[in-house]
Design an enzyme around this catalytic site. Structure first.
Site, short mmCIF file in Angstrom:
data_model
loop_
_atom_site.label_atom_id
_atom_site.label_comp_id
_atom_site.label_asym_id
_atom_site.label_seq_id
_atom_site.Cartn_x
_atom_site.Cartn_y
_atom_site.Cartn_z
N ARG A 16 0.81 -1.22 0.00
CA ARG A 16 0.00 0.00 0.00
C ARG A 16 0.85 1.27 0.00
O ARG A 16 0.34 2.36 -0.30
CB ARG A 16 -0.95 -0.01 1.21
CG ARG A 16 -2.09 -1.01 1.08
CD ARG A 16 -2.83 -1.19 2.38
NE ARG A 16 -3.36 0.06 2.90
CZ ARG A 16 -3.89 0.19 4.12
NH1 ARG A 16 -3.94 -0.86 4.93
NH2 ARG A 16 -4.36 1.36 4.51
N GLN A 74 12.78 -14.39 6.69
CA GLN A 74 11.50 -15.03 6.38
C GLN A 74 11.36 -15.01 4.86
O GLN A 74 10.99 -14.00 4.27
CB GLN A 74 10.34 -14.28 7.04
CG GLN A 74 8.99 -14.97 6.86
CD GLN A 74 7.83 -14.14 7.39
OE1 GLN A 74 7.94 -12.93 7.55
NE2 GLN A 74 6.70 -14.80 7.65
N GLY A 79 2.48 -14.89 7.31
CA GLY A 79 1.80 -14.46 8.52
C GLY A 79 2.76 -14.10 9.65
O GLY A 79 3.94 -14.45 9.65
N GLU A 155 -10.85 -11.35 15.29
CA GLU A 155 -10.70 -10.39 14.19
C GLU A 155 -12.05 -9.81 13.81
O GLU A 155 -13.09 -10.45 13.95
CB GLU A 155 -10.05 -11.07 12.98
CG GLU A 155 -8.64 -11.56 13.24
CD GLU A 155 -7.72 -10.45 13.71
OE1 GLU A 155 -7.72 -9.36 13.10
OE2 GLU A 155 -6.99 -10.67 14.71
#
Length: 453
Positions: A16, A74, A79, A155
């Site tokens: 974004r 990673q 996640g 969530e």
């Protein structure tokens, strides 16, 4: 306080942001956002710090470049839980483990110390930082029982209509007991639509195994503000700007227009100094007491004494003494040392020069690569000619010299003390003490020239 280790998650791409640069390297006040997070953890005396990198890992590692920090990679971003799994060897069972994020640069030493103290006092398996938000959409909701005990984190997309009304949210900042975290990570699964391992799922695992989970409601939600877009970067910058300016005002500095005043985090300012609108203070700038800076001033890595007036000017990588007047529209370039009671007036540029006490450079003058003594007067339009097209040369002007208007001092040259340079002169040879040096063509008056031509 029990020793703790810190893991900072910084592997995400940050799509974004729409940037070629890794998200965590975007800057607030000239500092990459992840470095703000590292500084806060180090201020709490973390025993060790591990950063989980992924997207453009080498860029992130090079930007941090601290030997005391370890890194794990990673390779796939699966996640937050998966990210912490990569640091499994870093986690010690008998240590507390603080989990932070590289995109939360507003986090403070005080907020982290509050979490660590709460974690120890409550003896929790894991402690969460929660916040009360008027609009909790998009966050995990903290659900408690009627006695206020933690029940679950859910969530927003999975919450019931009643649960969505809960304004206490999970900031994502945790402090785990190392043993609880290791066990929970070993049981973590990716049985969800995204096929990812989520760190919040460890909370339920810990509860089911008989561990204790609790949330500390922060009194400063802005400290845990996460940045995912350039709009949020601007919002975070404004919060940090307000925080920095408020600190200086509380310490005795007058900031006339906090909205237009920008002060880097390392800047120090003395009491009763006034900052006028559109002032920018960058780097390791230090300003003394009783100064007036601005309006429209920019200082970068400057050391400034007491009682200085600097108006509508730029000053870089130099030092200025006490009771100096700068500007308006002056330019102090790097490696200048300006002594007490000097005046550097309008449209004056000084570069790589030493200016002695009481010297006046009132207007329209260039002083470069010069060693100037005390109580010199540089007339309007005077110039030290320091560059011959190949090399830079130095000019020496000794004490009590008077340099007339529109004079050129062609380096290398020395003007000895007490001498006068006549207006309009171009000086190419050394001038001895207490003389008048004139270096210009004699004026002639030619009768009849106008009529003839």
């Amino acid at each position: 306080m029990k020793s703790f280790k810190t893991i900072i998650l910084a592997a995400g791409e940050g799509t974004r942001m729409k940037s070629k640069k890794p998200k965590v390297l975007h800057e607030l006040f000239h500092v990459p956002m992840i470095c703000h997070v590292i500084k806060a953890a180090q201020a709490c005396d973390t025993e060790a710090l591990c950063v989980v990198v992924g997207h453009k890992a080498e860029e992130v590692k090079n930007a941090i470049a601290e030997e005391s920090i370890s890194f794990v990679l990673q390779t796939q971003q699966l996640g937050t839980g998966h990210a912490v799994m990569q640091a499994m060897d870093f986690i010690e069972e008998d240590k507390n483990i603080l989990i932070l994020y590289g995109d939360t640069p507003l986090i403070t030493k005080e907020s982290l110390l509050d979490l660590l103290a709460f974690h120890e006092k409550e003896n929790n398996s894991v402690s969460i930082v929660s916040a009360i938000l008027e609009n909790p959409e998009g966050y995990g909701h903290i659900i408690r029982d009627k006695n206020g005990n933690f029940l679950k984190n859910i969530e927003h997309k999975d919450a019931s209509e009643q649960e969505k009304k809960v304004k206490e949210i999970n900031t994502g900042i945790y402090c785990f007991k190392g043993s609880a975290l290791k066990t929970a990570l070993s049981k973590l699964t990716n049985h969800n639509a995204q096929g990812e391992y989520y760190l919040p799922d460890t909370l339920e695992i810990i509860l089911q195994s008989g561990g204790t989970v609790n949330a500390l409601v922060t009194t400063d939600a802005s400290a845990f503000f996460g940045i995912n877009s350039r709009v949020q970067l601007a919002e975070a910058t404004a919060i940090l700007q307000k925080r920095i300016n408020q600190k200086h005002m509380e310490n005795g500095v007058t900031i006339v227009s906090p909205e237009t005043t920008w002060i880097d985090m390392e800047v120090s300012i003395g009491q009763d100094t006034i900052l006028l609108p559109n002032t920018i203070l960058e780097g390791n700038t230090s300003i003394g007491e009783d100064c007036t800076i601005g309006p429209n001033a920019k200082l970068t890595n400057m050391t400034i004494g007491n009682g200085v007036q600097l108006q509508s000017s730029t000053a870089l990588h130099s030092s200025i003494g006490n009771h100096v007047i700068i500007g308006p529209f002056a330019y102090i370039r790097p490696d200048c040392h300006i002594a007490d009671n000097v005046k550097v007036g309008d449209f004056v540029e000084v570069k790589n020069s030493t200016i002695g006490k009481g010297t006046k450079i009132p207007h329209l003058t260039y002083v470069g690569d010069t060693d100037a003594g005390e109580k010199i007067n540089f007339g309007c339009g005077s110039i030290t000619v320091n560059y011959d097209g190949n090399k830079k040369h130095r000019t020496t002007v000794e004490d009590n010299v008077f340099v007339g208007c529109n004079a050129n001092l062609v380096a290398p040259v020395t003007i000895q003390k007490g001498s006068y340079i006549a207006a309009g002169s171009t000086i190419t040879r050394d001038v001895p003490e207490n003389v008048l040096a004139v270096a210009r063509a004699r004026q002639q008056t030619i009768e009849g020239w106008v009529k003839k031509h």
